[in-house]
Scaffold this active site. Structure first.
Site, PDB file in Angstrom:
ATOM      1  N   GLU A 109       0.246   8.832  -8.679  1.00 35.06           N
ATOM      2  CA  GLU A 109       1.595   9.405  -8.505  1.00 35.06           C
ATOM      3  C   GLU A 109       2.511   9.016  -9.670  1.00 35.06           C
ATOM      4  O   GLU A 109       3.322   9.822 -10.125  1.00 35.06           O
ATOM      5  CB  GLU A 109       2.186   8.964  -7.157  1.00 35.06           C
ATOM      6  CG  GLU A 109       1.432   9.584  -5.979  1.00 35.06           C
ATOM      7  CD  GLU A 109       2.021   9.198  -4.640  1.00 35.06           C
ATOM      8  OE1 GLU A 109       1.850   8.027  -4.248  1.00 35.06           O
ATOM      9  OE2 GLU A 109       2.654  10.052  -3.996  1.00 35.06           O
ATOM     10  N   GLU A 129      -6.234   6.415  -0.864  1.00 33.53           N
ATOM     11  CA  GLU A 129      -5.497   5.892   0.294  1.00 33.53           C
ATOM     12  C   GLU A 129      -5.695   6.757   1.523  1.00 33.53           C
ATOM     13  O   GLU A 129      -5.334   6.367   2.639  1.00 33.53           O
ATOM     14  CB  GLU A 129      -3.999   5.747  -0.014  1.00 33.53           C
ATOM     15  CG  GLU A 129      -3.232   7.056  -0.229  1.00 33.53           C
ATOM     16  CD  GLU A 129      -3.141   7.432  -1.688  1.00 33.53           C
ATOM     17  OE1 GLU A 129      -4.204   7.577  -2.314  1.00 33.53           O
ATOM     18  OE2 GLU A 129      -2.017   7.614  -2.193  1.00 33.53           O
TER      19      GLU A 129
HETATM   20  N1  ACO Z   1      -4.324  -3.651  -3.975  1.00 38.09           N
HETATM   21  C1  ACO Z   1      -4.587  -4.961  -4.072  1.00 38.09           C
HETATM   22  N2  ACO Z   1      -5.625  -5.476  -4.778  1.00 38.09           N
HETATM   23  C2  ACO Z   1      -6.383  -4.595  -5.427  1.00 38.09           C
HETATM   24  C3  ACO Z   1      -6.161  -3.215  -5.391  1.00 38.09           C
HETATM   25  C4  ACO Z   1      -5.061  -2.740  -4.616  1.00 38.09           C
HETATM   26  N3  ACO Z   1      -4.727  -1.439  -4.555  1.00 38.09           N
HETATM   27  N4  ACO Z   1      -7.099  -2.589  -6.133  1.00 38.09           N
HETATM   28  C5  ACO Z   1      -7.882  -3.566  -6.626  1.00 38.09           C
HETATM   29  N5  ACO Z   1      -7.457  -4.782  -6.201  1.00 38.09           N
HETATM   30  C6  ACO Z   1      -8.028  -6.090  -6.494  1.00 38.09           C
HETATM   31  C7  ACO Z   1      -9.270  -6.366  -5.676  1.00 38.09           C
HETATM   32  O1  ACO Z   1      -8.955  -6.840  -4.417  1.00 38.09           O
HETATM   33  C8  ACO Z   1      -9.973  -7.370  -6.549  1.00 38.09           C
HETATM   34  O2  ACO Z   1      -9.422  -8.634  -6.378  1.00 38.09           O
HETATM   35  P1  ACO Z   1     -10.302  -9.842  -5.689  1.00 38.09           P
HETATM   36  O3  ACO Z   1     -11.528  -9.965  -6.513  1.00 38.09           O
HETATM   37  O4  ACO Z   1      -9.371 -10.999  -5.752  1.00 38.09           O
HETATM   38  O5  ACO Z   1     -10.577  -9.347  -4.308  1.00 38.09           O
HETATM   39  C9  ACO Z   1      -9.623  -6.931  -7.960  1.00 38.09           C
HETATM   40  O6  ACO Z   1      -8.461  -6.110  -7.841  1.00 38.09           O
HETATM   41  C10 ACO Z   1     -10.719  -6.087  -8.572  1.00 38.09           C
HETATM   42  O7  ACO Z   1     -11.056  -5.088  -7.648  1.00 38.09           O
HETATM   43  P2  ACO Z   1     -12.589  -4.675  -7.411  1.00 38.09           P
HETATM   44  O8  ACO Z   1     -12.625  -3.813  -6.187  1.00 38.09           O
HETATM   45  O9  ACO Z   1     -13.460  -5.877  -7.406  1.00 38.09           O
HETATM   46  O10 ACO Z   1     -12.834  -3.863  -8.759  1.00 38.09           O
HETATM   47  P3  ACO Z   1     -13.676  -2.543  -8.986  1.00 38.09           P
HETATM   48  O11 ACO Z   1     -13.534  -2.248 -10.436  1.00 38.09           O
HETATM   49  O12 ACO Z   1     -15.043  -2.651  -8.404  1.00 38.09           O
HETATM   50  O13 ACO Z   1     -12.908  -1.401  -8.126  1.00 38.09           O
HETATM   51  C11 ACO Z   1     -11.015  -0.117  -7.442  1.00 38.09           C
HETATM   52  C12 ACO Z   1     -11.619  -1.037  -8.495  1.00 38.09           C
HETATM   53  C13 ACO Z   1     -11.797   1.194  -7.352  1.00 38.09           C
HETATM   54  C14 ACO Z   1      -9.581   0.132  -7.898  1.00 38.09           C
HETATM   55  C15 ACO Z   1     -11.064  -0.790  -6.034  1.00 38.09           C
HETATM   56  O14 ACO Z   1     -10.541  -2.125  -6.145  1.00 38.09           O
HETATM   57  C16 ACO Z   1     -10.262  -0.072  -5.003  1.00 38.09           C
HETATM   58  O15 ACO Z   1     -10.767   0.847  -4.370  1.00 38.09           O
HETATM   59  N6  ACO Z   1      -8.985  -0.484  -4.824  1.00 38.09           N
HETATM   60  C17 ACO Z   1      -8.129   0.122  -3.823  1.00 38.09           C
HETATM   61  C18 ACO Z   1      -7.522   1.414  -4.342  1.00 38.09           C
HETATM   62  C19 ACO Z   1      -6.733   2.070  -3.236  1.00 38.09           C
HETATM   63  O16 ACO Z   1      -7.261   2.472  -2.203  1.00 38.09           O
HETATM   64  N7  ACO Z   1      -5.407   2.197  -3.434  1.00 38.09           N
HETATM   65  C20 ACO Z   1      -4.550   2.775  -2.409  1.00 38.09           C
HETATM   66  C21 ACO Z   1      -3.243   2.048  -2.421  1.00 38.09           C
HETATM   67  S1  ACO Z   1      -2.108   2.838  -1.304  1.00 38.09           S
HETATM   68  C22 ACO Z   1      -1.033   3.680  -2.302  1.00 38.09           C
HETATM   69  O17 ACO Z   1      -0.978   3.502  -3.492  1.00 38.09           O
HETATM   70  C23 ACO Z   1      -0.087   4.720  -1.710  1.00 38.09           C
END
Ligand code: ACO
Length: 255
Positions: A109, A129
Site C-alpha cells: 500500500e 494479510e
Molecule cells: N511483522 C512482524 N515481523 C515480521 C513481519 C511482519 N509483518 N514480517 C517479517 N517479520 C519478521 C519475522 O517474524 C522474522 O523475525 P524472527 O526471526 O524474529 O521471527 C523476520 O522478520 C524474518 O522473517 P522470516 O519469515 O524469517 O523471513 P522470510 O524471508 O522467510 O519471509 C516474509 C519474509 C515473506 C515477509 C514473511 O516474514 C511473512 O510472511 N511476513 C508476514 C507478512 C504479512 O503477512 N504482512 C501482513 C501485515 S498486515 C498489514 O500490513 C495490513
C-alpha cells in the site's frame, strides 16, 4: 530522525528509508509516526523535489504492518494521515518507491501510494494479510484498481496471492524492473531527471492527472484546461529553447 526511519537528502531527492531489517522493514506504530514526520519534512523542503521511499537492505521494501506489535496501531486506525503515516494524504510533489525483495500488505500500500514503482528483479508483491483477516486500510483497495484495473486488482486483493516482479511489470503494477541492488540508484536517477524539468508545468500536469480520477471526462478536461494558462509562461520559455536548437532529437526528453 534517529529512529527506525531514515531521512536523507540526495541531490534534489529526499530519501525516506524504513530501517527495520530484522522485521523485514515491517512498520509498527512508532515507525508509522516517523514515516509521517519524514513525509512532512519532505513537503516542507522546497529544495526536495521528489520523494524516494525505500526499505533498508535488499530483502524487503516492507513486509507490512508489524504483526508482532499490531496493538500499537490501535490509536492510528482512524488517523487522518493514514495508519502507516501518510497514506491518506496526497503528496504535492512526485514520489517513487524503490523496491527490493518483499513488498507486502501495508508495504504494498505504501508502494501504491507512490507515483512510480521501481523494483529490483526477484521482488515480490501481494496482500498476504488476507490470511490473517487484517484489512487493507492504507489505500490499497482504492489505488490498486486505479493502477492495474478492477479485474486484476480484485484478483490480487481477494486471493492474497504473491505477484512476482515480472508479472507486476507486465500488468503495470511496476513502472520499471532493474537489476539486483539497482533500485535506489535508478529511482534517484529518475528523481534527478524529474527535478530538472520545468517544475510548475510538471506539477500541474501531475495534479490534473491525479485529481481527475473519478471525475466525468468533461470535468477532468476542465481541470486540465485550468492549468494550461497558469504555466504558459514556462511553455513559451521551453519553446524558445527548442527554437534555439536545444534538446533536438529527444535529447533530455526521457528519464
Ligand atoms: N511483522 C512482524 N515481523 C515480521 C513481519 C511482519 N509483518 N514480517 C517479517 N517479520 C519478521 C519475522 O517474524 C522474522 O523475525 P524472527 O526471526 O524474529 O521471527 C523476520 O522478520 C524474518 O522473517 P522470516 O519469515 O524469517 O523471513 P522470510 O524471508 O522467510 O519471509 C516474509 C519474509 C515473506 C515477509 C514473511 O516474514 C511473512 O510472511 N511476513 C508476514 C507478512 C504479512 O503477512 N504482512 C501482513 C501485515 S498486515 C498489514 O500490513 C495490513
Amino acid at each position: 530522525m534517529a529512529g527506525p526511519v531514515g531521512y536523507e537528502r540526495v541531490g534534489a531527492a529526499a530519501v525516506l528509508t524504513i530501517d527495520r531489517p530484522e522485521r523485514r522493514n515491517a512498520v509498527d506504530g512508532p515507525t508509522a509516526v516517523e514515516l509521517g514526520e519524514g513525509y512532512r519534512r519532505f513537503v516542507a523542503d522546497d529544495d526536495a523535489r521528489v520523494l524516494v521511499l525505500t526499505g533498508a537492505g535488499e530483502l524487503a521494501f516492507c513486509a507490512g504492518a508489524d504483526l508482532k506489535a499490531i496493538e500499537t496501531f490501535g490509536p492510528r486506525l482512524e488517523a487522518a494521515e493514514g495508519p502507516l503515516g501518510f497514506t491518506r494524504l496526497t503528496s504535492p510533489k512526485p514520489t517513487i518507491a524503490a523496491i527490493s525483495g518483499w513488498c507486502l500488505a501495508g508495504g504494498l500500500e505504501l508502494a501504491l501510494w507512490c507515483d512510480l514503482r521501481v523494483a529490483a528483479e526477484g521482488s515480490t508483491m501481494g496482500f498476504p494479510e488476507r490470511r490473517w483477516g487484517v484489512p487493507l486500510i492504507d489505500g490499497g483497495t482504492q489505488r490498486l484498481p486505479r493502477i492495474v484495473g478492477q479485474g486484476r486488482a480484485l484478483d490480487i486483493i481477494l486471493s492474497g496471492r504473491m505477484v512476482g516482479a515480472k508479472e507486476a511489470l507486465a500488468i503495470g503494477l511496476l513502472t520499471e524492473l532493474v537489476g539486483a541492488g539497482q533500485h535506489v540508484s535508478r529511482a534517484l536517477e529518475i528523481a534527478q531527471a524529474l527535478a530538472a524539468f520545468p517544475q510548475a508545468t510538471m506539477l500541474a500536469d501531475r495534479a490534473a492527472a491525479l485529481q481527475a480520477l473519478g471525475l466525468p471526462l468533461d470535468e477532468g478536461l476542465a481541470l486540465e484546461a485550468q492549468a494550461g494558462p497558469e504555466v504558459f509562461g514556462d511553455a513559451v520559455q521551453g519553446a524558445g529553447r527548442f527554437a534555439a536548437g536545444e534538446g533536438r532529437g529527444g535529447a533530455g526528453a526521457g528519464v
